[in-house]
Design a protein around this motif. Structure first.
Motif, PDB file in Angstrom:
ATOM      1  N   VAL A 227       0.878  -1.173   0.000  1.00 21.63           N
ATOM      2  CA  VAL A 227       0.000   0.000   0.000  1.00 21.63           C
ATOM      3  C   VAL A 227       0.912   1.219   0.000  1.00 21.63           C
ATOM      4  N   VAL A 228       0.845   2.016  -1.045  1.00 21.64           N
ATOM      5  CA  VAL A 228       1.695   3.198  -1.197  1.00 21.64           C
ATOM      6  C   VAL A 228       0.912   4.423  -0.735  1.00 21.64           C
ATOM      7  N   HIS A 229       1.602   5.300   0.005  1.00 17.23           N
ATOM      8  CA  HIS A 229       0.980   6.526   0.510  1.00 17.23           C
ATOM      9  C   HIS A 229       1.646   7.734  -0.154  1.00 17.23           C
ATOM     10  N   PRO A 230       1.074   8.241  -1.245  1.00 18.73           N
ATOM     11  CA  PRO A 230       1.684   9.407  -1.913  1.00 18.73           C
ATOM     12  C   PRO A 230       1.821  10.591  -0.969  1.00 18.73           C
ATOM     13  N   ARG A 231       2.933  11.310  -1.053  1.00 17.94           N
ATOM     14  CA  ARG A 231       3.153  12.470  -0.194  1.00 17.94           C
ATOM     15  C   ARG A 231       2.149  13.574  -0.519  1.00 17.94           C
ATOM     16  N   PRO A 232       1.453  14.102   0.494  1.00 17.07           N
ATOM     17  CA  PRO A 232       0.526  15.211   0.231  1.00 17.07           C
ATOM     18  C   PRO A 232       1.183  16.416  -0.431  1.00 17.07           C
ATOM     19  N   GLU A 233       2.467  16.668  -0.119  1.00 17.26           N
ATOM     20  CA  GLU A 233       3.147  17.823  -0.724  1.00 17.26           C
ATOM     21  C   GLU A 233       3.234  17.701  -2.235  1.00 17.26           C
ATOM     22  N   SER A 234       3.325  16.474  -2.762  1.00 16.75           N
ATOM     23  CA  SER A 234       3.376  16.288  -4.212  1.00 16.75           C
ATOM     24  C   SER A 234       2.003  15.961  -4.794  1.00 16.75           C
ATOM     25  N   ARG A 235       1.105  15.518  -3.934  1.00 16.66           N
ATOM     26  CA  ARG A 235      -0.222  15.102  -4.398  1.00 16.66           C
ATOM     27  C   ARG A 235      -1.186  16.274  -4.532  1.00 16.66           C
ATOM     28  N   PHE A 236      -1.134  17.200  -3.592  1.00 11.85           N
ATOM     29  CA  PHE A 236      -2.090  18.306  -3.567  1.00 11.85           C
ATOM     30  C   PHE A 236      -1.388  19.584  -4.003  1.00 11.85           C
ATOM     31  N   LEU A 237      -1.539  19.929  -5.264  1.00 10.18           N
ATOM     32  CA  LEU A 237      -0.828  21.076  -5.819  1.00 10.18           C
ATOM     33  C   LEU A 237      -1.750  22.134  -6.417  1.00 10.18           C
ATOM     34  N   ARG A 238      -3.065  21.908  -6.390  1.00  8.33           N
ATOM     35  CA  ARG A 238      -3.958  22.868  -7.039  1.00  8.33           C
ATOM     36  C   ARG A 238      -4.133  24.120  -6.180  1.00  8.33           C
ATOM     37  N   GLU A 346      -5.666   9.879   4.525  1.00  9.82           N
ATOM     38  CA  GLU A 346      -6.906   9.397   5.135  1.00  9.82           C
ATOM     39  C   GLU A 346      -7.827  10.559   5.472  1.00  9.82           C
ATOM     40  N   LEU A 347      -7.249  11.639   5.979  1.00 14.03           N
ATOM     41  CA  LEU A 347      -8.046  12.816   6.317  1.00 14.03           C
ATOM     42  C   LEU A 347      -8.730  13.390   5.078  1.00 14.03           C
ATOM     43  N   ILE A 348      -7.966  13.603   4.023  1.00 11.14           N
ATOM     44  CA  ILE A 348      -8.533  14.183   2.802  1.00 11.14           C
ATOM     45  C   ILE A 348      -9.552  13.240   2.173  1.00 11.14           C
ATOM     46  N   ASP A 349      -9.267  11.940   2.167  1.00  9.05           N
ATOM     47  CA  ASP A 349     -10.209  10.974   1.593  1.00  9.05           C
ATOM     48  C   ASP A 349     -11.522  10.961   2.368  1.00  9.05           C
ATOM     49  N   ALA A 350     -11.454  11.072   3.714  1.00 12.10           N
ATOM     50  CA  ALA A 350     -12.677  11.106   4.525  1.00 12.10           C
ATOM     51  C   ALA A 350     -13.475  12.371   4.245  1.00 12.10           C
ATOM     52  N   VAL A 351     -12.803  13.484   4.039  1.00 11.77           N
ATOM     53  CA  VAL A 351     -13.477  14.746   3.710  1.00 11.77           C
ATOM     54  C   VAL A 351     -14.179  14.634   2.365  1.00 11.77           C
ATOM     55  N   ARG A 352     -13.501  14.054   1.385  1.00 13.70           N
ATOM     56  CA  ARG A 352     -14.096  13.917   0.050  1.00 13.70           C
ATOM     57  C   ARG A 352     -15.279  12.944   0.062  1.00 13.70           C
ATOM     58  N   ARG A 353     -15.142  11.873   0.821  1.00 13.53           N
ATOM     59  CA  ARG A 353     -16.169  10.822   0.827  1.00 13.53           C
ATOM     60  C   ARG A 353     -17.513  11.360   1.289  1.00 13.53           C
ATOM     61  N   GLU A 375      11.261  18.923   9.951  1.00 14.14           N
ATOM     62  CA  GLU A 375      11.283  19.814   8.795  1.00 14.14           C
ATOM     63  C   GLU A 375      10.103  19.575   7.859  1.00 14.14           C
ATOM     64  N   ARG A 376       9.510  18.379   7.906  1.00 13.16           N
ATOM     65  CA  ARG A 376       8.415  18.064   6.997  1.00 13.16           C
ATOM     66  C   ARG A 376       7.092  18.663   7.437  1.00 13.16           C
ATOM     67  N   LEU A 377       6.961  18.995   8.717  1.00 16.20           N
ATOM     68  CA  LEU A 377       5.652  19.361   9.251  1.00 16.20           C
ATOM     69  C   LEU A 377       5.083  20.618   8.607  1.00 16.20           C
ATOM     70  N   GLY A 378       5.915  21.643   8.395  1.00 15.63           N
ATOM     71  CA  GLY A 378       5.431  22.876   7.788  1.00 15.63           C
ATOM     72  C   GLY A 378       4.885  22.672   6.389  1.00 15.63           C
ATOM     73  N   PRO A 379       5.680  22.129   5.451  1.00 19.05           N
ATOM     74  CA  PRO A 379       5.164  21.882   4.095  1.00 19.05           C
ATOM     75  C   PRO A 379       3.975  20.933   4.073  1.00 19.05           C
ATOM     76  N   PHE A 380       3.987  19.923   4.933  1.00 22.09           N
ATOM     77  CA  PHE A 380       2.873  18.977   5.002  1.00 22.09           C
ATOM     78  C   PHE A 380       1.593  19.705   5.412  1.00 22.09           C
ATOM     79  N   PHE A 381       1.672  20.507   6.469  1.00 28.36           N
ATOM     80  CA  PHE A 381       0.494  21.218   6.956  1.00 28.36           C
ATOM     81  C   PHE A 381      -0.027  22.191   5.908  1.00 28.36           C
ATOM     82  N   ALA A 382       0.884  22.860   5.206  1.00 28.14           N
ATOM     83  CA  ALA A 382       0.475  23.801   4.163  1.00 28.14           C
ATOM     84  C   ALA A 382      -0.263  23.087   3.035  1.00 28.14           C
ATOM     85  N   ALA A 383       0.236  21.908   2.623  1.00 28.31           N
ATOM     86  CA  ALA A 383      -0.401  21.156   1.543  1.00 28.31           C
ATOM     87  C   ALA A 383      -1.793  20.687   1.944  1.00 28.31           C
ATOM     88  N   VAL A 384      -1.937  20.190   3.177  1.00 23.69           N
ATOM     89  CA  VAL A 384      -3.229  19.696   3.642  1.00 23.69           C
ATOM     90  C   VAL A 384      -4.226  20.843   3.776  1.00 23.69           C
TER      91      VAL A 384
END
Length: 516
Positions: A227-238, A346-353, A375-384
């Motif tokens: 089960v692959v978990h794509p990084r939100p920083e690369s997944r959510f770019l719109r 999981e958070l974004i998928d639950a919101v969309r569902r 160091e990942r927390l800032g970019p991750f939070f911004a993407a989400v």
């Protein structure tokens, strides 16, 4: 998911892998007739990944050929695969055909090996070929040139047959491999240490004919396979979309007045405060306004749904009826050996569902505990947060500060305040021998608000605001001192004059006689 999907850019046919998350990383799957190298250390998951792709392919009525060059025969390998849910023995050998070519390579060399592959691809009409043990071909080659010639011939046969080929290898040589320049793609699987933890990660180093999600993406090996978990920083770019001018209630009437009508819709709000300051209570009040038009979601880490609902009931907040009616969902993810990217997805998928409009994250520390590096927390939070805005979600996120009492406010993530539109601070103050809860609004981007410092209480009736906390000095220091109210002070004419002492080294001036 369809087995094939045409790439609009190249006109080539896509072959979906069926592996959760991997097709999103590859933006649709592999290309028909292309050759890819899957490289990783022993135990990284190459063989499981390849078999998972074969069985998913076979379920679509297509055929896969699995050729092993390892000393371990495929019968023993299949015994291990029987524990995986994707394994289906009924598909063998009609749709998934296994061949052990170790002896052929030893006795007949690369030419005999190539003849075997060409013959079996044609005989079984395979559209996926797995060659497990490319390192054995490399060691059998007398030179790099001979090895590259083998790769080149294999590419030609795969393209003619329209057969997607995966070459599995552990890559024992240095980082540079001449064959990497020849194949259509290179995927690496690694087991990366982070302190005492280890995390498996997948990276697409090369992918001809299409873009892919860049960077390393965590993956897990479960009973269902990879089960692959794509990084939100690369997944959510719109882009976040058009800013809203609507306001929605916080669930607390007095706080709505302080915010001049409630929170601006489609924004994110930080609830900052020490443990026990009332963040969860305020979040539950916010979710109490969930409805069919504004579905709510509680995404928490520390309290089970049963305990959360029971605690809310004690405060006069009825979450159970909202859950029963389907207006509210409570998701609990205990922060134990979690993967940050998995939680974000999981958070974004639950919101969309459920098309969630009200979201309370309780609390940010659950994400922080799962992060491999700070160091990942800032970019991750911004993407989400950006993706939540795009989905028209109004988010309230509880963030625990480490100082219980005092004037300092230490945020757990540098720069997090710039990411969110609104900030509400909850803190304690010691006043008249007891701890009191205080609330203040620090920021409302794009709107006005009441700057007053307010005291509030939490009881059976929920969160209740008291009078403005203006009869205390230095309340934000955490140690408030009582200030005499103006109405109780004596008139200025009745006060005794204050005598000032002369400055040191100077004589007091002589009292003047006569009229002033």
């Amino acid at each position: 998911m369809n087995n094939k999907d045409t790439n609009q850019d190249t006109g080539l046919e896509r072959i979906a892998t069926g592996v959760p998350g991997l097709d999103e990383v590859l933006k649709g799957g592999f290309f028909e007739g292309a050759v890819y190298i899957v490289r990783g250390t022993p135990g990284a998951g190459k063989t499981i990944l390849a078999n998972q792709i074969c069985f998913q392919h076979a379920r679509q009525g297509k055929r896969a050929l699995f050729v092993t060059l390892l000393a371990e025969n495929h019968a023993r390998m299949l015994q291990h695969l029987e524990q995986m849910s994707f394994y289906d023995g009924r598909l063998i050998p009609k749709y998934v055909y296994y061949i052990s070519a170790f002896r052929v390579l030893e006795e007949n060399g690369l030419k005999g090996m190539m003849d075997l592959l060409r013959r079996e691809m044609r005989a079984h009409e395979a559209t996926i070929l797995i060659l497990d043990g490319l390192i054995a071909v490399e060691e059998t080659s007398t030179s790099d040139r001979e090895f590259r010639k083998f790769i080149h011939e294999l590419q030609a046969h795969a393209a003619t047959a329209g057969c997607c080929t995966l070459l599995l290898t552990n890559g024992r040589r240095g980082e540079y491999h001449p064959e990497h320049t020849m194949v259509d793609g290179l995927i690496t699987l690694e087991d990366v240490p982070y302190g005492k933890r280890r995390q498996r990660e997948l990276e697409v180093r090369k992918f001809r004919g299409s873009s892919s999600l860049r960077g390393r993406h965590p993956f897990q090996i479960t009973n269902d396979g990879l089960v692959v978990h794509p990084r939100p920083e690369s997944r959510f770019l719109r882009n976040a979309g058009v800013e809203s001018d609507r306001q929605i209630s916080t669930g607390v009437e007095q706080l709505d007045r302080m915010t001049q009508g409630g929170l601006i819709a489609d924004t994110s709000t930080l609830l900052l405060g020490a443990s026990g300051s009332g963040k969860t209570t305020l979040g539950m009040a916010f979710l109490q306004e969930s409805s069919k038009q504004q579905p709510g979601l509680h995404f928490g880490f520390y309290e089970s749904p049963q305990r959360l609902i029971a605690n809310a009931q004690l405060l006069g907040i009825d979450l159970q009826s909202l859950v029963t009616a389907g207006h509210l969902e409570v998701l609990w993810r205990p922060p134990i050996e979690r993967i940050l990217d998995s939680l974000g997805n999981e958070l974004i998928d639950a919101v969309r569902r459920r098309k969630v409009r009200r979201l309370f994250i309780d609390g940010w520390g659950g994400f922080a505990a799962a992060a491999e590096t700070k160091e990942r927390l800032g970019p991750f939070f911004a993407a989400v947060c950006n993706e939540l805005r795009s989905l028209n979600v109004t988010t309230v996120c509880a963030v625990e500060t480490d100082n219980l009492i005092g004037p300092d406010m230490r945020l757990p993530i540098e720069g997090i305040s710039a990411i969110t539109e609104n900030m509400i601070m909850l803190r304690f103050s010691e006043y008249q021998g007891r701890l009191r809860r205080l609330i203040s609004i620090m920021k409302i981007r794009g709107g006005g608000f009441d700057h007053s410092l307010r005291e509030f209480d939490i009881g059976p009736q929920g969160l209740r605001f008291l009078d403005t906390f203006e009869n205390a000095e230095a309340a934000l220091s955490g140690f408030a001192k009582h200030a005499e109210h103006a109405s109780t002070r004596r008139p200025a004419s009745s006060r005794a004059p204050i005598k000032k002492k002369p400055a040191k080294g100077r004589r007091a001036p002589a009292r003047r006689r006569g009229k002033a």
